[in-house]
Write an enzyme that holds these catalytic residues in place. Sequence first.
Site, short mmCIF file in Angstrom:
data_model
loop_
_atom_site.label_atom_id
_atom_site.label_comp_id
_atom_site.label_asym_id
_atom_site.label_seq_id
_atom_site.Cartn_x
_atom_site.Cartn_y
_atom_site.Cartn_z
N ASN A 94 0.87 -1.18 0.00
CA ASN A 94 0.00 0.00 0.00
C ASN A 94 0.91 1.23 0.00
O ASN A 94 1.49 1.56 1.03
CB ASN A 94 -0.88 -0.05 1.26
CG ASN A 94 -1.70 1.20 1.47
OD1 ASN A 94 -1.76 2.07 0.59
ND2 ASN A 94 -2.33 1.30 2.64
N LYS A 133 0.15 4.25 -0.17
CA LYS A 133 -0.48 5.43 0.46
C LYS A 133 -0.23 6.67 -0.41
O LYS A 133 -0.15 6.54 -1.63
CB LYS A 133 0.02 5.60 1.89
CG LYS A 133 -0.14 4.30 2.70
CD LYS A 133 0.03 4.47 4.16
CE LYS A 133 -0.18 3.11 4.84
NZ LYS A 133 -0.11 3.20 6.29
N HIS A 157 -9.53 0.89 4.91
CA HIS A 157 -8.25 1.09 5.59
C HIS A 157 -8.46 2.01 6.80
O HIS A 157 -9.29 2.92 6.76
CB HIS A 157 -7.23 1.71 4.62
CG HIS A 157 -5.85 1.72 5.20
ND1 HIS A 157 -5.43 2.69 6.07
CD2 HIS A 157 -4.83 0.84 5.07
CE1 HIS A 157 -4.18 2.40 6.44
NE2 HIS A 157 -3.80 1.29 5.85
N GLU A 205 -6.86 4.41 7.88
CA GLU A 205 -6.70 5.85 7.61
C GLU A 205 -7.96 6.41 6.98
O GLU A 205 -8.34 7.57 7.22
CB GLU A 205 -5.45 6.08 6.74
CG GLU A 205 -4.18 5.91 7.58
CD GLU A 205 -2.98 5.34 6.85
OE1 GLU A 205 -2.94 5.38 5.61
OE2 GLU A 205 -2.08 4.82 7.55
N GLU A 239 -5.38 -5.19 10.50
CA GLU A 239 -4.35 -4.19 10.76
C GLU A 239 -4.67 -3.47 12.06
O GLU A 239 -5.48 -2.54 12.08
CB GLU A 239 -4.32 -3.17 9.62
CG GLU A 239 -4.01 -3.76 8.27
CD GLU A 239 -3.46 -2.71 7.30
OE1 GLU A 239 -2.34 -2.90 6.83
OE2 GLU A 239 -4.13 -1.70 7.07
N GLY A 297 2.45 2.06 10.90
CA GLY A 297 3.38 3.17 10.76
C GLY A 297 4.06 3.57 12.06
O GLY A 297 4.70 4.60 12.15
N SER A 321 3.45 -2.31 10.36
CA SER A 321 4.90 -2.35 10.56
C SER A 321 5.53 -3.69 10.18
O SER A 321 6.45 -4.15 10.85
CB SER A 321 5.26 -1.96 12.00
OG SER A 321 4.82 -0.63 12.28
#
Length: 251
Positions: free
Chosen positions: A9, A11, A96, A98, A168, A174, A214
């Site tokens: 991904n 991003k 996702h 985010e 996730e 991250g 991560s």
Amino acid sequence: MRRKVIAGNWKMNNDLKETQNLISKLSAGLSNSEVNCDVIVCPPFTSLSEAYALLKDTKIKLGAQNMYFESSGAFTGEISAAMLKSVGCEYVILGHSERRNIFGESDELINSKIKKAITSGLKPIFCVGELLEEREAGIMEEVIKRQVKAGLEGVSSDDMSKLIIAYEPVWAIGTGKTASPDQAQEVHALIRNLIKEKYGAPVSEKIIIQYGGSVKPDNAKELLSQKDIDGALVGGACLKADSFIGIMQGA
Ligand code: PGA
């Protein structure tokens, strides 16, 4: 035996030139490596067309990072499933964290997108995961159950073969904090069991459940050797060809 699926991904990273660079390094690197898994890259919308042209003769598949559930019309800034298909996408990341947490996407919206993706011939990579405060409050299971149940509302058992689930944990994205293999395995088993309850064992045994948060070359092998972890959804470490390939080698 489920074949592992490693997805990158990107991003909001990589303009056109950077896309060309990364993809050429990836395909060169892959042609010299022993990799025994399926590979998907998910560049930003502006790079999809170029990525498709560069990936056409490789085994790497193309995915997008989001889409809207309507077919067309007055939805400024949005992209439809048909548009993604027209530039060669086979997959689309939906739900996702985010999108959920920065852009306020609800379970219901994500469900509409999942259904639209499937009827349009795109395979969703459907993401679920709890926040740190939800884990600490002891409601991780409840959150995962709610997200899985709502996201898959109205999705038929036949269509489940067209979908990947990605677990996730938001606290691991991250942050450099990976879930331990045991922590991840526990939630993957929970998700597989939810799928079993709703769709039966043949579907739950086939579904690919990726881990994300991560993932790096040095932790990939251990995570990917867990019974219910069938791949990885990789953010930061997919932006360099070497580390992305290193993760694939752990599969
Ligand atoms: P990360 O991101 O690998 O940088 O933690 C994973 C993701 O958000 O899909």
